[in-house]
Design an enzyme around this catalytic site. Structure first.
Site, PDB file in Angstrom:
ATOM      1  N   CYS A   1       3.181   4.381   5.077  1.00  0.00           N
ATOM      2  CA  CYS A   1       2.850   3.985   6.266  1.00  0.00           C
ATOM      3  C   CYS A   1       3.917   2.612   6.013  1.00  0.00           C
ATOM      4  O   CYS A   1       4.669   2.564   7.914  1.00  0.00           O
ATOM      5  CB  CYS A   1       1.300   2.913   5.850  1.00  0.00           C
ATOM      6  SG  CYS A   1      -0.149   4.217   5.874  1.00  0.00           S
TER       7      CYS A   1
ATOM      8  N   GLY B   1       0.971  -0.915   0.294  1.00  0.00           N
ATOM      9  CA  GLY B   1      -0.101   0.267   0.022  1.00  0.00           C
ATOM     10  C   GLY B   1       0.746   1.371  -0.064  1.00  0.00           C
ATOM     11  O   GLY B   1       1.605   1.324  -0.932  1.00  0.00           O
ATOM     12  N   CYS B   2       0.415   2.235   0.938  1.00  0.00           N
ATOM     13  CA  CYS B   2       0.744   3.342   0.973  1.00  0.00           C
ATOM     14  C   CYS B   2       2.731   3.670   1.452  1.00  0.00           C
ATOM     15  O   CYS B   2       2.470   2.836   2.275  1.00  0.00           O
ATOM     16  CB  CYS B   2       0.408   4.724   1.295  1.00  0.00           C
ATOM     17  SG  CYS B   2       0.665   5.931   1.242  1.00  0.00           S
ATOM     18  N   PHE B   3       3.590   4.094   0.699  1.00  0.00           N
ATOM     19  CA  PHE B   3       4.487   3.783   1.114  1.00  0.00           C
ATOM     20  C   PHE B   3       5.124   4.387   2.756  1.00  0.00           C
ATOM     21  O   PHE B   3       6.135   4.615   3.428  1.00  0.00           O
ATOM     22  CB  PHE B   3       5.991   3.950   0.390  1.00  0.00           C
ATOM     23  CG  PHE B   3       6.104   4.889  -0.499  1.00  0.00           C
ATOM     24  CD1 PHE B   3       5.388   6.167  -0.340  1.00  0.00           C
ATOM     25  CD2 PHE B   3       7.075   5.141  -2.189  1.00  0.00           C
ATOM     26  CE1 PHE B   3       5.759   7.381  -1.010  1.00  0.00           C
ATOM     27  CE2 PHE B   3       6.653   6.365  -2.583  1.00  0.00           C
ATOM     28  CZ  PHE B   3       6.051   6.938  -2.526  1.00  0.00           C
TER      29      PHE B   3
END
Length: 333
Positions: A162, A158-160
């Site tokens: 995070c 997912g979003c890097f």
């Protein structure tokens, strides 16, 4: 990732600022170096091709300047160029090396020197392998091998922002960088990746010590801190760039990834859809993406999305946290 255009800019417009400078007289260097080391590094000499076994050594490790000890190259960037001199695709950092015009021998070349102590290392050419296309042709005498237990692992979850925030806190992890991998174009931008047309995933590259944390445990943490059962989606973030991924560097890592997924599957009602694919290239993301949570902890996305993720992570893997990070996490919860 440096490319030839970057080398040209450094050569013509000024070199990157070094972390430090070491300045000695030639007499001082002569006392520290062998006659051949002094000839190559301080008098800009060239060693005979195929004169060093370093050309054929490709085991893990790092290479430092023989004069001042500054780390210059990682063995992971070393390749067989067939020239008779050790060759690398990239330095360990953008400011490790400085570049000078060299018009000796009736041709225009770019000389490479240690950015810390100005030791002559060799030259860089635009005929290296993709994606960077660079060949750092080095004198083996100018380098010394430094043994290193560090390894690298690349994951997408997912979003890097995070995933970087999670893995930065682990014992045994020395560095985490956000970037892109698994796509079809070189050096993609964030905007290009967000379009979903490049094939790249948002990933992190984790530098870790396997003596402190195993590759298998990194995978267990990876699969426990995002949802590996949703295809091309993490929460509200949808698109192939947010797919769950494990990029393996060798057959052993591939087998470990397959075993860990089989081990973790009973903990999920739905099928784990994490892709296990061979690692090819990691493209570091723009600088504002690096250490994003640490630099933007009060932003809405960090508080609404990353803070709860870190709280859960801390509860599950408290024994894995770096001691110095406990209070750093707590203040944002």
């Amino acid at each position: 990732m440096l490319k030839w255009i970057d080398i040209v800019k450094f050569t013509n417009s000024g070199n990157p600022v070094p972390a430090e400078k070491v300045v000695k007289t030639n007499e001082e260097w002569q006392k520290l170096l062998t006659a051949e080391q002094f000839r190559i590094t301080r008098l800009k000499g060239t060693e005979r091709s195929y004169s060093s076994e370093m050309c054929s050594l490709f085991e893990p490790g790092k290479y430092a300047c023989v004069c001042c000890g500054t780390l210059l190259f990682d063995a992971a960037e070393k390749f067989e160029s067939g020239t008779g001199w050790p060759s690398f695709t990239q330095p360990v950092s953008e400011n490790a090396i400085a570049y000078n015009k060299d018009v000796s021998h009736g041709m225009m070349r770019v000389e490479t020197v240690c950015n810390t102590c100005d030791a002559h290392l060799g030259h860089v050419f635009p005929d290296g392998p993709k994606p960077g296309g660079l060949r750092y042709c080095m004198n083996a005498v100018a380098l010394k091998k430094v043994e290193s237990d560090e390894r690298k692992a690349t994951f997408g979850g997912g979003c890097f922002w995070c995933t970087e925030a999670v893995f930065t806190l682990l014992k045994g992890v020395s560095r985490v960088e956000s970037g892109y991998s698994g796509g079809r174009i070189d050096n993609p931008t964030y905007r290009e990746v967000c379009s979903g047309l490049t094939g790249h995933a948002e990933v992190i590259e984790v530098t870790y010590n396997p003596g402190e944390i195993s590759y298998a445990d990194l995978l267990r943490i990876h699969l426990s801190t995002h949802n590996p059962t949703t295809l091309n989606r993490q929460g509200a973030d949808a698109g192939t760039q947010y797919r769950s991924s494990i990029f393996y560097r060798n057959d052993e890592e591939k087998a470990i990834a397959q075993n860990v997924i089989a081990e973790m599957q009973p903990f999920y009602e739905d099928t784990i859809v994490t892709e296990i694919v061979p690692f090819e290239h990691f493209y570091k993301a723009e600088e504002y993406h690096q250490d994003y949570y640490a630099n933007n902890a009060q932003e809405g996305y960090c508080q609404a999305v990353i803070d709860p993720k870190l709280k859960k992570f801390k509860e599950l893997f408290k024994s894995r946290l770096k001691d110095t990070q406990d209070t750093a996490i707590t203040k944002h919860e």
